[in-house]
Design an enzyme around this catalytic site. Structure first.
Site, PDB file in Angstrom:
ATOM      1  N   LEU A  33     -22.157   9.955  17.468  1.00 20.57           N
ATOM      2  CA  LEU A  33     -22.930  10.987  16.773  1.00 20.57           C
ATOM      3  C   LEU A  33     -22.224  12.343  16.785  1.00 20.57           C
ATOM      4  O   LEU A  33     -21.490  12.672  17.713  1.00 20.57           O
ATOM      5  CB  LEU A  33     -24.305  11.110  17.430  1.00 20.57           C
ATOM      6  CG  LEU A  33     -25.077   9.788  17.545  1.00 20.57           C
ATOM      7  CD1 LEU A  33     -26.395  10.007  18.282  1.00 20.57           C
ATOM      8  CD2 LEU A  33     -25.327   9.170  16.182  1.00 20.57           C
ATOM      9  N   HIS A  37     -25.496  14.279  12.531  1.00 18.74           N
ATOM     10  CA  HIS A  37     -26.612  13.473  13.053  1.00 18.74           C
ATOM     11  C   HIS A  37     -27.593  14.362  13.814  1.00 18.74           C
ATOM     12  O   HIS A  37     -28.800  14.188  13.717  1.00 18.74           O
ATOM     13  CB  HIS A  37     -26.091  12.392  14.013  1.00 18.74           C
ATOM     14  CG  HIS A  37     -25.165  11.401  13.390  1.00 18.74           C
ATOM     15  ND1 HIS A  37     -23.832  11.334  13.689  1.00 18.74           N
ATOM     16  CD2 HIS A  37     -25.385  10.430  12.467  1.00 18.74           C
ATOM     17  CE1 HIS A  37     -23.263  10.361  12.995  1.00 18.74           C
ATOM     18  NE2 HIS A  37     -24.179   9.808  12.237  1.00 18.74           N
ATOM     19  N   GLY A 147     -28.351  11.586   5.682  1.00 20.19           N
ATOM     20  CA  GLY A 147     -27.502  12.714   5.297  1.00 20.19           C
ATOM     21  C   GLY A 147     -27.073  12.631   3.831  1.00 20.19           C
ATOM     22  O   GLY A 147     -26.877  11.544   3.291  1.00 20.19           O
ATOM     23  N   GLU A 148     -26.918  13.801   3.223  1.00 21.42           N
ATOM     24  CA  GLU A 148     -26.490  13.848   1.816  1.00 21.42           C
ATOM     25  C   GLU A 148     -24.996  13.586   1.653  1.00 21.42           C
ATOM     26  O   GLU A 148     -24.507  13.490   0.544  1.00 21.42           O
ATOM     27  CB  GLU A 148     -26.870  15.202   1.194  1.00 21.42           C
ATOM     28  CG  GLU A 148     -28.371  15.303   0.959  1.00 21.42           C
ATOM     29  CD  GLU A 148     -28.850  16.688   0.567  1.00 21.42           C
ATOM     30  OE1 GLU A 148     -28.011  17.614   0.506  1.00 21.42           O
ATOM     31  OE2 GLU A 148     -30.064  16.836   0.349  1.00 21.42           O
ATOM     32  N   GLN A 153     -25.771   6.309  -0.820  1.00 21.40           N
ATOM     33  CA  GLN A 153     -26.648   5.593   0.114  1.00 21.40           C
ATOM     34  C   GLN A 153     -28.063   6.158   0.042  1.00 21.40           C
ATOM     35  O   GLN A 153     -29.046   5.414  -0.010  1.00 21.40           O
ATOM     36  CB  GLN A 153     -26.089   5.709   1.537  1.00 21.40           C
ATOM     37  CG  GLN A 153     -27.039   5.216   2.621  1.00 21.40           C
ATOM     38  CD  GLN A 153     -26.384   5.134   3.976  1.00 21.40           C
ATOM     39  OE1 GLN A 153     -25.677   4.179   4.269  1.00 21.40           O
ATOM     40  NE2 GLN A 153     -26.620   6.108   4.848  1.00 21.40           N
ATOM     41  N   SER A 185     -17.920  13.726  10.153  1.00 21.98           N
ATOM     42  CA  SER A 185     -17.986  12.277  10.002  1.00 21.98           C
ATOM     43  C   SER A 185     -17.475  11.646  11.288  1.00 21.98           C
ATOM     44  O   SER A 185     -16.530  12.165  11.905  1.00 21.98           O
ATOM     45  CB  SER A 185     -17.088  11.839   8.836  1.00 21.98           C
ATOM     46  OG  SER A 185     -16.838  10.449   8.900  1.00 21.98           O
ATOM     47  N   ARG A 187     -15.767   9.155  11.401  1.00 20.40           N
ATOM     48  CA  ARG A 187     -14.407   8.680  11.101  1.00 20.40           C
ATOM     49  C   ARG A 187     -13.353   9.790  11.220  1.00 20.40           C
ATOM     50  O   ARG A 187     -12.168   9.474  11.250  1.00 20.40           O
ATOM     51  CB  ARG A 187     -14.362   8.036   9.710  1.00 20.40           C
ATOM     52  CG  ARG A 187     -15.089   6.702   9.664  1.00 20.40           C
ATOM     53  CD  ARG A 187     -14.944   5.987   8.346  1.00 20.40           C
ATOM     54  NE  ARG A 187     -15.392   4.607   8.419  1.00 20.40           N
ATOM     55  CZ  ARG A 187     -16.576   4.155   7.969  1.00 20.40           C
ATOM     56  NH1 ARG A 187     -17.428   4.971   7.402  1.00 20.40           N
ATOM     57  NH2 ARG A 187     -16.903   2.889   8.093  1.00 20.40           N
TER      58      ARG A 187
HETATM   59  O1  PAF Z   1     -25.258   5.812   7.276  1.00 24.21           O
HETATM   60  C1  PAF Z   1     -25.112   5.013   8.227  1.00 24.21           C
HETATM   61  O2  PAF Z   1     -24.739   5.378   9.346  1.00 24.21           O
HETATM   62  C2  PAF Z   1     -25.438   3.541   8.002  1.00 24.21           C
HETATM   63  O3  PAF Z   1     -25.078   3.148   6.729  1.00 24.21           O
HETATM   64  C3  PAF Z   1     -26.893   3.175   8.311  1.00 24.21           C
HETATM   65  C4  PAF Z   1     -27.856   3.882   7.367  1.00 24.21           C
HETATM   66  C5  PAF Z   1     -27.229   3.542   9.752  1.00 24.21           C
HETATM   67  C6  PAF Z   1     -27.103   1.664   8.144  1.00 24.21           C
HETATM   68  O4  PAF Z   1     -26.306   0.945   9.013  1.00 24.21           O
END
Ligand code: PAF
Length: 281
Positions: A33, A37, A147-148, A153, A185, A187
């Site tokens: 996180l 987050h 998150g935007e 998603q 992120s 990543r």
């Molecule tokens: O955005 C993410 O971290 C993932 O796609 C989620 C929504 C937790 C689903 O695994």
């Protein structure tokens, strides 16, 4: 704050909360996180009496050549962040807990998943929608926070919730950035120092697009080409996509007339990063 690993245990706790009339906010994550987050958890905590954060690296949303096995994990760090941000429960199921048998049932959202990341990561949104549905069924939240940065998603989840009459309100929260503009992120942790500097090209190219829009440019092809030449000026960057789509339908547009999403995915070395902004005049 408690860390819960089984579905039966978290269901029991949530049953008790509901009996007491508590509202439940839910932040689904894949762990490792960061401030982005944290902002979701804080918002959930300001709007609900109880907050659950799940951290589950969902295998079904990763493609064969993606980073499932090296996805960063640090439960202790995550636990501290969740606690500080106001979560009551961290739900940390194992893959066996979530998928005790090979699933035969999936949730697919059509059309909205055809372009952008859906096109580049086949099967990704089926994995996301299916696991989010499972998590919603387990947690039964009143509100769920996304998150935007993952704009597609968010749009896909909103559609799924609407189409399937899921009883949860979806709340989108703004992108949180580093001081130099890089979108937060999990990543980002893959980036070397040199790549970290190069990654600034994502935000810089979007700022450049914003300037073109402010100057009155309406032709999306011109804006896309301009963003692309900006990105390729960075030697470590490789474009995955640059797209301008209607912010509701996520369909490509030729001319900017209604609100649009300007979304990019760029490899910096081996790390794929995404960023976006919404433009409405
Ligand atoms: O955005 C993410 O971290 C993932 O796609 C989620 C929504 C937790 C689903 O695994």
């Amino acid at each position: 704050m408690r860390v819960i690993c089984t579905i039966s245990e978290i269901r029991e706790i949530i049953r008790e909360w509901k009996k007491e009339g508590f509202s439940v906010g839910f932040v689904p994550t894949m762990g490792y996180l960061h401030e982005g987050h944290k902002s979701l958890i804080e918002k959930a905590s300001s709007e609900n009496q109880r907050v659950v954060v799940s951290t589950f690296v969902n295998p079904t949303q990763f493609g064969a050549n993606e980073d499932l096995n090296k996805y960063p994990r640090d439960l202790e760090r995550d636990t501290n962040l969740c606690e500080k941000a106001g979560a009551h429960i961290m739900f940390v199921p194992s893959a066996d807990e979530m998928y005790p048998t090979t699933p035969l049932t999936f949730v697919n959202v059509n059309i909205l998943t055809e372009g952008l990341c859906g096109e580049k990561r086949p099967g990704h949104f089926q994995g996301v929608c299916s696991v989010v549905t499972k998590l919603f069924n387990i947690i039964t939240p009143n509100r769920a926070y996304f998150g935007e940065k993952d704009a597609q998603q968010l749009a896909v989840i909103r559609q799924m919730v609407k189409d399937l009459n899921m009883d949860v309100k979806i709340i989108g929260c703004p992108i949180i950035r580093e001081n130099d503009g890089l979108a937060k992120s999990s990543r980002n942790t893959y980036l070397s120092d040199e790549e970290r500097k190069a990654a600034l090209i994502l935000n810089k190219s979007l700022k450049h697009a914003n300037e073109l829009l402010l100057e009155g440019e309406k032709n999306t092809e011109k804006i896309i080409e301009s963003i692309k030449s900006f990105i390729i000026s960075e030697p470590l960057a490789k474009i995955d996509y640059v797209q301008i789509v209607d912010s509701e339908t996520l369909k490509s547009v030729d001319k900017i007339e209604k609100p649009v999403l300007i979304a990019i995915a760029v490899f910096i070395g081996k790390t794929r990063l995404i960023d976006n902004f919404t433009w409405s005049n």
